[in-house]
Design an enzyme around this catalytic site. Structure first.
Site, PDB file in Angstrom:
ATOM      1  N   LYS A  35     -43.531  22.805   1.649  1.00 43.37           N
ATOM      2  CA  LYS A  35     -43.511  21.386   2.010  1.00 43.37           C
ATOM      3  C   LYS A  35     -42.721  20.602   0.955  1.00 43.37           C
ATOM      4  CE  LYS A  35     -48.016  20.817  -0.234  1.00 43.37           C
ATOM      5  NZ  LYS A  35     -49.468  20.683   0.000  1.00 43.37           N
ATOM      6  N   ARG A  86     -61.227  15.059   2.755  1.00 41.51           N
ATOM      7  CA  ARG A  86     -59.916  14.460   3.021  1.00 41.51           C
ATOM      8  C   ARG A  86     -59.559  14.741   4.476  1.00 41.51           C
ATOM      9  NH1 ARG A  86     -54.709  16.492  -0.358  1.00 41.51           N
ATOM     10  NH2 ARG A  86     -55.200  18.339   0.873  1.00 41.51           N
ATOM     11  N   TYR A 107     -34.735  -0.350 -24.113  1.00 43.04           N
ATOM     12  CA  TYR A 107     -35.347  -1.527 -23.494  1.00 43.04           C
ATOM     13  C   TYR A 107     -36.693  -1.836 -24.123  1.00 43.04           C
ATOM     14  CZ  TYR A 107     -32.033  -1.460 -19.580  1.00 43.04           C
ATOM     15  OH  TYR A 107     -30.918  -1.515 -18.805  1.00 43.04           O
ATOM     16  N   MET A 143     -32.740   3.798 -16.412  1.00 43.35           N
ATOM     17  CA  MET A 143     -32.479   4.301 -15.066  1.00 43.35           C
ATOM     18  C   MET A 143     -31.639   5.577 -15.089  1.00 43.35           C
ATOM     19  SD  MET A 143     -30.732   2.467 -11.756  1.00 43.35           S
ATOM     20  CE  MET A 143     -31.938   1.153 -11.646  1.00 43.35           C
TER      21      MET A 143
HETATM   22  C1  LIG Z   1     -49.991  21.886  -0.681  1.00 39.70           C
HETATM   23  C2  LIG Z   1     -51.086  22.739  -0.164  1.00 39.70           C
HETATM   24  C3  LIG Z   1     -51.302  24.022  -0.676  1.00 39.70           C
HETATM   25  C4  LIG Z   1     -50.568  24.556  -1.890  1.00 39.70           C
HETATM   26  O1  LIG Z   1     -51.255  24.106  -3.040  1.00 39.70           O
HETATM   27  P1  LIG Z   1     -50.786  24.544  -4.515  1.00 39.70           P
HETATM   28  O2  LIG Z   1     -51.797  23.918  -5.399  1.00 39.70           O
HETATM   29  O3  LIG Z   1     -49.420  23.967  -4.701  1.00 39.70           O
HETATM   30  O4  LIG Z   1     -50.794  26.020  -4.528  1.00 39.70           O
HETATM   31  C5  LIG Z   1     -52.249  24.816  -0.072  1.00 39.70           C
HETATM   32  N1  LIG Z   1     -52.988  24.353   0.963  1.00 39.70           N
HETATM   33  C6  LIG Z   1     -52.824  23.112   1.463  1.00 39.70           C
HETATM   34  C7  LIG Z   1     -53.685  22.665   2.594  1.00 39.70           C
HETATM   35  C8  LIG Z   1     -51.892  22.265   0.908  1.00 39.70           C
HETATM   36  O5  LIG Z   1     -51.749  21.024   1.394  1.00 39.70           O
END
Ligand SMILES: *Cc1c(COP(=O)(O)O)cnc(C)c1O
Length: 358
Positions: free
Chosen positions: A34, A130, A254, A302
């Site tokens: 992802k 969640r 800055y 930046m």
């Molecule tokens: C992003 C995600 C993972 C991977 O988690 P890591 O901590 O990066 O290994 C696994 N399961 C779900 C449901 C996720 O959203």
């Protein structure tokens, strides 16, 4: 050309995937890709893992379509399911493994006319609160889903809230909650993110879901990636584009927040917050210059940041500066900046060219 590049070591990603698999012999693993493969480039990462990965996991239909275009056969897990009922036909067309995480998603699935049945992963809320269904709802829905025309495999999935803190009591509670449902004959089960892949064999189940470990960062604050046998996948490198002497009492950057307490040499580095380097990184955050550690000095701009070279008298304009990577663990930079490697990796911006090493 501006001297800033993120070099991605694809062999390191293959190595780290193999580490995940070795933690859980005989189990399969969705490589989590992802967010553009945590900033590394989803196309290149999927190609690099084309032969070895059992499947891939993504956060949206758009991401899934991108992976499907690269890989005709792989199982692709849609981690949050479809965000609206009208996405279901495309999910079926792409042949995805579909999470269903709430009552609305389940009703939409059961009402849909699909071109083919999908592998469905019923998400259990085992304590993170969640996404997912309560255990009692999972039990209730099991028979309905088991008999549904839209459902091929019926699988169980859940996610840990605290697996990165070793020995956290919620992890045990969540594992028990998951195990309690295994009298139902699910086809496949999945529970382990990277932290659980590395540390909780009882959570390995049938399918692992390693993400951050593939990219060579540690999910734990008290264990380094190197200690876990992981290799860093991304090295973010810039250059010294200017060096100057700064007298005692003079300030840098800055806000004039960094003030020289000794006669100092300050280098200017071609990387800033518009590249994804955290603006809130404080003075003292480590950088790697000419084979040695040096400290960030003053506010990140930046397009540039400043580094204290007073103890590196040989450092000169044109020298390479590593922001994180092969010589400077991203987890150390993240810790200094009050964040985690995940955030630094995913926030490297589009203007930073990625170079790939096979
Ligand atoms: C992003 C995600 C993972 C991977 O988690 P890591 O901590 O990066 O290994 C696994 N399961 C779900 C449901 C996720 O959203």
């Amino acid at each position: 050309m501006r001297p800033l590049v993120a070099t991605i070591d694809l062999a390191a990603i293959r190595h780290n995937y193999a580490v995940a698999k070795r933690c859980a012999p005989g189990r399969q693993a969705f490589a989590v890709v992802k967010a553009n493969a945590y900033g590394h480039g989803v196309r290149e990462v999927v190609s690099a893992l084309h032969e070895e990965a059992d499947g891939f996991a993504v956060a949206s239909l758009e991401e899934a379509a991108e992976v499907r275009a690269m890989h005709g056969e792989a199982r692709i897990l849609l981690l949050e399911g479809c965000f609206a009922a009208d996405e279901l036909p495309m999910a079926a067309h792409l042949g995805l493994d579909l999470v269903v995480q709430g009552a609305e998603q389940i009703e939409a699935l059961l009402a849909a006319e699909l071109s083919r049945p999908l592998n469905v992963w019923l998400k259990l809320d085992s304590g993170m609160h969640r996404l997912g269904l309560a255990p009692v709802a999972v039990r209730e829905l099991f028979p309905r889903l088991r008999g549904a025309a839209q459902v091929a495999e019926l699988n169980l999935l859940s996610h840990f809230a605290c697996a990165d803190e070793r020995g956290h009591s919620l992890t045990e509670v969540q594992l028990e909650c998951f195990l309690d449902l295994l009298d139902l004959d699910f086809d496949q089960r999945s529970l382990a993110n990277s932290a659980a892949v590395l540390m909780i064999p009882a959570a390995h189940m049938d399918w692992l879901r390693p993400g951050i470990m593939l990219y060579g960062a540690s999910p734990f604050s008290d264990l380094s990636a190197a200690e876990l046998g992981l290799k860093p996948a991304m090295t973010l490198s810039a250059q010294l584009i200017a060096v100057r002497e700064v007298a005692v009492g003079e300030s840098v950057g800055y806000g004039a927040g960094w003030v020289a307490e000794r006669p100092s040499r300050i280098g200017t580095v071609s990387c800033g917050y518009a590249d994804g380097y955290p603006r809130h990184a404080p003075s003292g955050t480590p950088l790697y210059v000419g084979g040695r550690r040096a400290a960030l000095a003053g506010r990140v701009s930046m397009d540039m940041l400043s580094v204290d070279l007073t103890d590196l008298p040989e450092a000169a304009v044109g020298d390479a500066v590593e922001l994180w990577g092969a010589n400077l663990p991203i987890d150390e930079v993240a810790h200094a900046a009050g964040t985690i490697g995940y955030e630094l990796l995913t926030k490297v911006t589009a203007r930073v060219p990625r170079r790939y090493k096979a």
